[in-house]
Design a protein around this motif. Structure first.
Motif, PDB file in Angstrom:
ATOM      1  N   ASN C  34       7.202   5.096   1.314  1.00  0.00           N
ATOM      2  CA  ASN C  34       6.045   4.814   2.168  1.00  0.00           C
ATOM      3  C   ASN C  34       4.792   4.524   1.350  1.00  0.00           C
ATOM      4  OD1 ASN C  34       7.543   5.145   4.490  1.00  0.00           O
ATOM      5  ND2 ASN C  34       7.146   7.361   4.591  1.00  0.00           N
ATOM      6  N   GLU C  35       4.616   5.269   0.289  1.00  0.00           N
ATOM      7  CA  GLU C  35       3.429   5.040  -0.547  1.00  0.00           C
ATOM      8  C   GLU C  35       3.520   3.710  -1.290  1.00  0.00           C
ATOM      9  OE1 GLU C  35       1.946   9.671  -1.077  1.00  0.00           O
ATOM     10  OE2 GLU C  35       2.492   8.528  -2.863  1.00  0.00           O
ATOM     11  N   HIS C  38       2.477   1.090   1.006  1.00  0.00           N
ATOM     12  CA  HIS C  38       1.022   1.088   1.117  1.00  0.00           C
ATOM     13  C   HIS C  38       0.393   0.308  -0.037  1.00  0.00           C
ATOM     14  CE1 HIS C  38      -3.095   2.692   0.933  1.00  0.00           C
ATOM     15  NE2 HIS C  38      -2.979   2.785   2.247  1.00  0.00           N
ATOM     16  N   ASP C  41       0.872  -3.385   0.505  1.00  0.00           N
ATOM     17  CA  ASP C  41      -0.130  -3.864   1.472  1.00  0.00           C
ATOM     18  C   ASP C  41      -1.462  -4.137   0.784  1.00  0.00           C
ATOM     19  OD1 ASP C  41       1.315  -3.866   3.783  1.00  0.00           O
ATOM     20  OD2 ASP C  41       0.703  -1.857   4.425  1.00  0.00           O
ATOM     21  N   ARG C  42      -1.864  -3.165  -0.014  1.00  0.00           N
ATOM     22  CA  ARG C  42      -3.146  -3.262  -0.714  1.00  0.00           C
ATOM     23  C   ARG C  42      -3.162  -4.502  -1.605  1.00  0.00           C
ATOM     24  NH1 ARG C  42      -5.184   1.842  -4.405  1.00  0.00           N
ATOM     25  NH2 ARG C  42      -6.679   0.681  -5.677  1.00  0.00           N
TER      26      ARG C  42
END
Lengths: 274, 274, 274
Positions: C34-35, C38, C41-42
């Motif tokens: 999940n991280e 993230h 996405d960034r």
């Protein structure tokens, strides 16, 4: 089943299949094509067969298609031409013969167990094609690979497409259009074969080493994995991964999955590897 | 036909084509693109041309797109922008220029004879793209390959896709995204080129050796084989093999097939190899 | 955002992301998946990020899936089986867990900036899969690559397909079916990694060298190029080249294109490279 063109022997989880037409450097006759298909059926239906080793007797893998079958097809084609003049219509004998080779190679590509080829001496034409669908290819340094077809005025029709799949268009176009001949070292460099051996002893050791690794892999998980690998490129990647995750879930909940986890925790070999 | 940007000479069954703009390290102008297309037409329509050798004069293969054409397109694009403000609509000049390069490379990829490139000096941008569609690529050790586009703020739009087809996504993504420069040895290691040469003499010898192999291959069978190789990946494999078996049957019954078989039996070279 | 399983640091145009679960040789937990999503996405939303460097702390890249998550899924699957007996229907917990890994790898494959992996120590299972989608892979000689899954009775479901895409079916079938273990040198030979390093210093130097090249490439042009490379094989080539020529026209008329041309003429570095 008695084979006429093959020597077949089951050794533990491996089926050892030797092409056995030494008088013709194991040239592939239609009878051999049919018998190989029979062997692939057997390997497909018997989950205890986890590896199939293809090798040739007498220091040659396979020198290509048998010229006697070509002569037979020629006679048949002439008869067909005459029959067609009288209104009868049958499938072209050369088409039928050639296609039978390609169908056999496609079946070899999809046999669910691990297909291992031992490539010595002549690895030409159809023999080259067969090598190109093996999961593990062990090559003698002195092996002779090649696509002699265009030098004879014909087309490597059921072979060249498997060469493209094996090593990509870039090398395949050179090999096919120049009718290149090359040895085991070049075959490994091009990625046609995986292991290079300098002696019979090295071949036997490598083969034993490969079979030990096959024994370590869970039988059903390996079959599912092989099927999955074949889907790449012919299926959209996300759907493929969806199906694969379902196979993963099934495998992990199966007896194999339970035994594998338990053996890992207990720091022992799983039962399929013993 | 008189060529302005090329030197063209037929030598036996090979057409030797030299890019001839030494003042610009054989940068590819629109005129050159058009003349290359003309050459590919000629090779397509003349079955006596069995190989097409592409080389650059003066020690360079091709340094990429010509900047004068880019300047021309820029002027045209500015005129278009003004015209569009007055309601007129024409195809973008940069699109047209760029696409013309890609169309030429696609044609080179599909020329039915054996396409041989001799890669010396600059093999950049469009020159690199052209190298990527040759059946046989002979590289000088000192050649300089590269995709300089993103360093100039633009996209290797008509080249990068051919690099992926040539060597796969794994290497192409590195080469394109880092704008890597590399020599002939690395080009052979990556599979972009097939033969590595350390001198002009070695290049000439390799080229002669390749042309000898082309002469041994039956002209029509080789054309059919090249077409077949290109179908892999864009056609379902079983249909492809069905069509290939039909081509095999046609070839074996043709004059070439008869001569090839006869020459083999009589242990002599077939007539097309003499 | 505070990360629990990652160390994240922006250095100039590069985002340095370290997998940080040293107690488990950076095994990939669901929290880490999940991280990582993230982080991707960034990188997707921030055009100032031109490279993303993935590395593991403490000398290991990633040892594969975390066994605690597997135990959790097992408990959940048992609860699901009981619930199903009472008529309730939920998605299989193993499927969900496994698929989450594959989705993360697909996202990594498509992150628009240059993805660089530094491969040291364990590069197993999911770690191997992640390595297979990087644009640039730097391998330590001593790194250990492998697909241990079938030895544990399960299927490398979300990994093997990426290995096929990375190095082709020919090597992937051997690696997956034999559960091969191999080092960085073999990884480079097979084309899984691009650069081979013998020391920490060599890794740092290579990484700095790669980042220098990334800085030379125009940020937007590089993103467009990466997207283009990914289209090959999933789109018909002529349409792909049409679209690419339009991207070329847009790029050449953009600020980047103008600056790139001007810098070239003025023999200076473009502003994005300073």
């Amino acid at each position: 089943m008695m084979y006429e063109t093959l020597l077949v022997e089951q050794q533990d989880c491996a089926l050892l299949v030797q092409l056995n037409r030494p008088q013709a450097r194991n040239a592939m006759s239609l009878a051999m094509v049919n018998e190989l298909n029979h062997v692939f059926d057997r390997a497909t239906n018997d989950p205890s067969i986890r590896a199939l080793v293809l090798r040739g007797v007498d220091g040659h893998f396979c020198s290509g298609g048998d010229i006697k079958d070509m002569a037979g097809a020629r006679a048949q084609a002439q008869a067909q031409t005459q029959a067609a003049q009288h209104g009868s219509d049958t499938e072209d004998a050369f088409y039928t013969l050639n296609r039978a080779f390609g169908r056999m190679i496609t079946r070899a590509d999809n046999v669910p167990c691990v297909l291992i080829t031992v490539l010595e001496g002549a690895v030409l034409g159809g023999g080259f094609g067969l090598a190109c669908v093996s999961d593990v290819a062990i090559a003698a340094h002195s092996a002779q690979f090649g696509l002699p077809e265009t030098g004879l005025g014909v087309v490597p029709a059921q072979i060249a497409p498997f060469v493209v799949t094996r090593v990509g268009l870039t090398q395949a176009r050179r090999l096919a259009l120049l009718g290149e001949r090359f040895d085991g070292e070049e075959a490994v460099r091009l990625g046609i074969a995986h292991y290079l051996c300098d002696s019979k002893q090295a071949i036997d050791d490598t083969l034993e080493n490969v079979l030990t690794k096959v024994r370590r892999a869970a039988p059903h998980a390996n079959r599912v994995t092989k099927q999955l690998l074949h889907q790449v490129g012919s299926m959209e990647m996300d759907s493929l991964l969806d199906g694969a995750a379902r196979e993963f879930a099934t495998a992990v909940k199966s007896d194999e999955g339970a035994e594998g986890t338990l053996a890992f925790v207990e720091k022992r070999l799983p039962n399929w590897a013993q």
